[in-house]
Design a protein around this motif. Structure first.
Motif, mmCIF file in Angstrom:
data_model
loop_
_atom_site.group_PDB
_atom_site.id
_atom_site.type_symbol
_atom_site.label_atom_id
_atom_site.label_comp_id
_atom_site.label_asym_id
_atom_site.label_seq_id
_atom_site.Cartn_x
_atom_site.Cartn_y
_atom_site.Cartn_z
ATOM 1 N N PRO A 250 0.815 -1.228 0.000
ATOM 2 C CA PRO A 250 0.000 0.000 0.000
ATOM 3 C C PRO A 250 0.847 1.277 0.000
ATOM 4 O O PRO A 250 0.410 2.307 -0.521
ATOM 5 C CB PRO A 250 -0.808 -0.109 1.300
ATOM 6 N N TYR A 251 2.054 1.206 0.542
ATOM 7 C CA TYR A 251 2.923 2.388 0.525
ATOM 8 C C TYR A 251 3.381 2.683 -0.907
ATOM 9 O O TYR A 251 3.375 3.831 -1.348
ATOM 10 C CB TYR A 251 4.125 2.150 1.440
ATOM 11 N N THR A 252 3.741 1.635 -1.646
ATOM 12 C CA THR A 252 4.133 1.830 -3.051
ATOM 13 C C THR A 252 2.951 2.395 -3.836
ATOM 14 O O THR A 252 3.121 3.295 -4.675
ATOM 15 C CB THR A 252 4.581 0.492 -3.687
ATOM 16 N N GLU A 253 1.758 1.887 -3.567
ATOM 17 C CA GLU A 253 0.560 2.392 -4.267
ATOM 18 C C GLU A 253 0.401 3.895 -4.018
ATOM 19 O O GLU A 253 0.096 4.656 -4.946
ATOM 20 C CB GLU A 253 -0.694 1.669 -3.767
ATOM 21 N N ALA A 254 0.626 4.296 -2.774
ATOM 22 C CA ALA A 254 0.467 5.722 -2.452
ATOM 23 C C ALA A 254 1.532 6.555 -3.156
ATOM 24 O O ALA A 254 1.239 7.627 -3.702
ATOM 25 C CB ALA A 254 0.546 5.920 -0.936
ATOM 26 N N LEU A 255 2.773 6.060 -3.186
ATOM 27 C CA LEU A 255 3.840 6.804 -3.876
ATOM 28 C C LEU A 255 3.528 6.929 -5.367
ATOM 29 O O LEU A 255 3.712 7.979 -5.975
ATOM 30 C CB LEU A 255 5.190 6.101 -3.709
ATOM 31 N N LEU A 256 3.031 5.827 -5.951
ATOM 32 C CA LEU A 256 2.714 5.848 -7.387
ATOM 33 C C LEU A 256 1.563 6.797 -7.679
ATOM 34 O O LEU A 256 1.555 7.492 -8.692
ATOM 35 C CB LEU A 256 2.350 4.444 -7.866
ATOM 36 N N ASP A 269 -6.338 7.781 -9.388
ATOM 37 C CA ASP A 269 -6.756 7.284 -8.093
ATOM 38 C C ASP A 269 -5.704 7.734 -7.081
ATOM 39 O O ASP A 269 -4.760 7.017 -6.792
ATOM 40 C CB ASP A 269 -6.842 5.750 -8.183
ATOM 41 N N ARG A 270 -5.862 8.967 -6.612
ATOM 42 C CA ARG A 270 -4.859 9.518 -5.697
ATOM 43 C C ARG A 270 -5.085 8.971 -4.295
ATOM 44 O O ARG A 270 -6.166 9.107 -3.743
ATOM 45 C CB ARG A 270 -4.955 11.050 -5.726
ATOM 46 N N ARG A 271 -4.068 8.323 -3.739
ATOM 47 C CA ARG A 271 -4.192 7.763 -2.387
ATOM 48 C C ARG A 271 -3.322 8.576 -1.448
ATOM 49 O O ARG A 271 -2.101 8.432 -1.458
ATOM 50 C CB ARG A 271 -3.766 6.305 -2.361
ATOM 51 N N ILE A 272 -3.982 9.432 -0.698
ATOM 52 C CA ILE A 272 -3.230 10.307 0.189
ATOM 53 C C ILE A 272 -3.009 9.595 1.518
ATOM 54 O O ILE A 272 -3.954 9.118 2.154
ATOM 55 C CB ILE A 272 -3.972 11.642 0.389
ATOM 56 N N LEU A 273 -1.754 9.503 1.892
ATOM 57 C CA LEU A 273 -1.441 8.817 3.141
ATOM 58 C C LEU A 273 -1.821 9.685 4.325
ATOM 59 O O LEU A 273 -1.564 10.889 4.330
ATOM 60 C CB LEU A 273 0.059 8.517 3.212
ATOM 61 N N GLN A 274 -2.417 9.069 5.309
ATOM 62 C CA GLN A 274 -2.774 9.787 6.524
ATOM 63 C C GLN A 274 -1.536 9.854 7.419
ATOM 64 O O GLN A 274 -0.763 8.908 7.486
ATOM 65 C CB GLN A 274 -3.899 9.053 7.277
ATOM 66 N N GLY A 275 -1.413 10.978 8.122
ATOM 67 C CA GLY A 275 -0.366 11.074 9.147
ATOM 68 C C GLY A 275 1.024 11.259 8.577
ATOM 69 O O GLY A 275 1.252 11.192 7.381
ATOM 70 N N GLU A 276 1.927 11.524 9.510
ATOM 71 C CA GLU A 276 3.328 11.750 9.170
ATOM 72 C C GLU A 276 4.070 10.426 9.199
ATOM 73 O O GLU A 276 3.625 9.475 9.840
ATOM 74 C CB GLU A 276 3.965 12.668 10.231
ATOM 75 N N ILE A 277 5.226 10.410 8.545
ATOM 76 C CA ILE A 277 6.086 9.249 8.666
ATOM 77 C C ILE A 277 6.515 9.151 10.140
ATOM 78 O O ILE A 277 6.937 10.138 10.721
ATOM 79 C CB ILE A 277 7.272 9.361 7.686
ATOM 80 N N PRO A 278 6.322 7.997 10.799
ATOM 81 C CA PRO A 278 6.649 7.917 12.234
ATOM 82 C C PRO A 278 8.141 8.128 12.475
ATOM 83 O O PRO A 278 8.955 7.916 11.575
ATOM 84 C CB PRO A 278 6.239 6.490 12.618
ATOM 85 N N SER A 279 8.482 8.525 13.689
ATOM 86 C CA SER A 279 9.882 8.740 14.014
ATOM 87 C C SER A 279 10.599 7.395 14.078
ATOM 88 O O SER A 279 10.135 6.468 14.744
ATOM 89 C CB SER A 279 10.006 9.434 15.362
ATOM 90 N N PRO A 280 11.766 7.280 13.416
ATOM 91 C CA PRO A 280 12.519 6.028 13.532
ATOM 92 C C PRO A 280 13.037 5.803 14.959
ATOM 93 O O PRO A 280 13.469 4.718 15.304
ATOM 94 C CB PRO A 280 13.684 6.210 12.553
ATOM 95 N N LEU A 281 12.948 6.849 15.805
ATOM 96 C CA LEU A 281 13.330 6.703 17.219
ATOM 97 C C LEU A 281 12.363 5.789 17.949
ATOM 98 O O LEU A 281 12.703 5.134 18.916
ATOM 99 C CB LEU A 281 13.252 8.077 17.900
ATOM 100 N N PRO A 294 -4.147 2.169 4.650
ATOM 101 C CA PRO A 294 -5.611 2.181 4.486
ATOM 102 C C PRO A 294 -6.253 0.803 4.600
ATOM 103 O O PRO A 294 -7.468 0.709 4.755
ATOM 104 C CB PRO A 294 -5.804 2.760 3.075
ATOM 105 N N ILE A 295 -5.453 -0.275 4.528
ATOM 106 C CA ILE A 295 -6.059 -1.609 4.589
ATOM 107 C C ILE A 295 -5.569 -2.407 5.796
ATOM 108 O O ILE A 295 -5.735 -3.621 5.843
ATOM 109 C CB ILE A 295 -5.812 -2.404 3.283
ATOM 110 N N ALA A 296 -4.977 -1.720 6.764
ATOM 111 C CA ALA A 296 -4.411 -2.433 7.919
ATOM 112 C C ALA A 296 -5.481 -3.274 8.611
ATOM 113 O O ALA A 296 -6.637 -2.865 8.723
ATOM 114 C CB ALA A 296 -3.824 -1.425 8.901
ATOM 115 N N ARG A 297 -5.071 -4.464 9.045
ATOM 116 C CA ARG A 297 -6.017 -5.335 9.746
ATOM 117 C C ARG A 297 -5.628 -5.386 11.225
ATOM 118 O O ARG A 297 -4.517 -5.816 11.556
ATOM 119 C CB ARG A 297 -5.980 -6.740 9.138
ATOM 120 N N GLN A 298 -6.576 -4.955 12.049
ATOM 121 C CA GLN A 298 -6.319 -4.936 13.499
ATOM 122 C C GLN A 298 -6.078 -6.339 14.018
ATOM 123 O O GLN A 298 -6.717 -7.291 13.570
ATOM 124 C CB GLN A 298 -7.519 -4.346 14.226
ATOM 125 N N GLY A 299 -5.192 -6.443 14.964
ATOM 126 C CA GLY A 299 -4.903 -7.751 15.548
ATOM 127 C C GLY A 299 -3.847 -8.514 14.763
ATOM 128 O O GLY A 299 -3.323 -9.518 15.231
#
Ligand code: SF4
Length: 333
Positions: A250-256, A269-281, A294-299
């Motif tokens: 899904p990240y590649t899809e958003a970049l494309l 089909d513009r897929r705008i990512l929600q939120g900022e890139i998390p801190s690598p810290l 956008p398709i994350a499955r909880q659990g």
């Protein structure tokens, strides 16, 4: 069968984070987090991801400008991960880097010819006349004039300076060139010229190229394969056509989807990512991409960390996504 030039295994780079008056280490940031990657002789591998994803750090470890924290880098089968001093010299001749900012890597008081000849001098190649001759040939090869050798960096445009940066990298006839965002500081009108030049030189000189960029549009025409990085890891790897036509992650899809399309009538089909890139810290648990996916499955996605897995649709296509590769995969919508 294509020969492997570079073999990267479980490569990690950590940087200390310091704080307080005494500048003590207060945390560790993992810029590259267990990357496995092979680069085949003669190919151009595009390495793409947002700023801070670790792609530049990976490229610099590969050229041994940065020392890896752990893991191995093999070059033609030889482990070069911890070579130092004189042991590194033959390797340095065979692996060169093109920097994003060619002006920053050129001494403003030094004539361009002298800057290009520097590598030859350091490696004791040729006498002065022979080096001058090679510099002139190289200037012409990159689309400049032999007479430019006596000019200074400030006399050139951004595109010409990048040609000088390319000449500097190629003068030693390396086997592998790491091009670190070589066009991102250039005007759009000049970018295509430099990309075309790199493509021509790559095929003329049988170079192997690792092309680092933050934008999938830039690597599309130059790459044979593309690796997409997110938060220090490779999350998708395949050949260029498959990646652009059938992305899995899904990240590649958003970049494309963020690549501009010149035709206003063509639907997109513009897929705008929600939120900022998390801190690598403090990367999120489970799949590092799950807070923005956008398709994350909880659990599943927020608990279990996916590794690169083969696509169910064919070999040589891998993605680090539970729902798009491996045994649980379902086809993208
Ligand atoms: Fe999204 Fe889950 Fe795949 Fe990660 S593993 S990319 S969160 S679907």
């Amino acid at each position: 069968m294509a020969e492997t030039l570079v073999e990267i295994r479980d490569l990690v780079k950590e940087f200390p984070v310091r704080g307080g008056i005494l500048q003590r280490q207060v945390a560790t940031v993992r810029a590259v987090d267990g990357v496995n990657l092979d680069i085949t002789k003669g190919e151009t591998l595009g390495l793409v991801g947002e700023s801070g994803c670790g792609k530049t750090t990976l490229g610099r470890m590969l050229t041994r400008l940065l020392e890896p924290t752990s893991g191995t880098i093999r070059f033609e089968g030889e482990d070069i991960t911890h070579l130092s001093g004189n042991e590194l010299k033959p390797f340095r001749r065979r692996v060169q880097i093109i920097f994003q900012d060619p002006y920053g890597s050129l001494d403003p008081r030094s004539q361009v010819g002298s800057a290009i000849a520097e590598g030859l001098r350091l490696h004791g190649i040729g006498d002065k006349d022979e080096r001058q001759e090679q510099v002139k040939e190289m200037l012409e090869l990159v689309g400049l004039r032999a007479s430019h050798a006596s000019r200074y960096p400030h006399e050139f445009s951004g595109g010409q300076r990048q040609r000088i940066g390319i000449a500097r990298a190629l003068i030693l006839k390396p086997d592998l060139v790491v091009a670190d965002e070589p066009v991102s500081a250039l005007d759009v009108s000049v970018q295509a010229q430099v990309l075309n030049l790199l493509t021509e030189l790559q095929s003329e000189l049988s170079l192997t190229l690792l092309f680092v960029a933050h934008n999938l549009a830039v690597v599309e025409h130059i790459s044979d394969r593309v690796a997409v990085m997110y938060l220090g890891r490779v999350v998708e790897l395949t050949d260029r056509d498959t990646l652009y036509r059938h992305p899995l992650h899904p990240y590649t899809e958003a970049l494309l989807s963020a690549i501009p399309i010149a035709d206003p009538d063509r639907p997109r089909d513009r897929r705008i990512l929600q939120g900022e890139i998390p801190s690598p810290l403090n990367p999120p648990p489970g799949c590092h991409f799950h807070p923005r996916c956008p398709i994350a499955r909880q659990g599943l996605c927020d608990v279990q960390d996916p590794h690169l897995m083969e696509s169910p649709q064919g070999p040589h296509h891998q993605a680090a996504c539970w729902l798009r590769a491996g045994d649980l995969a379902i086809a993208p919508a």
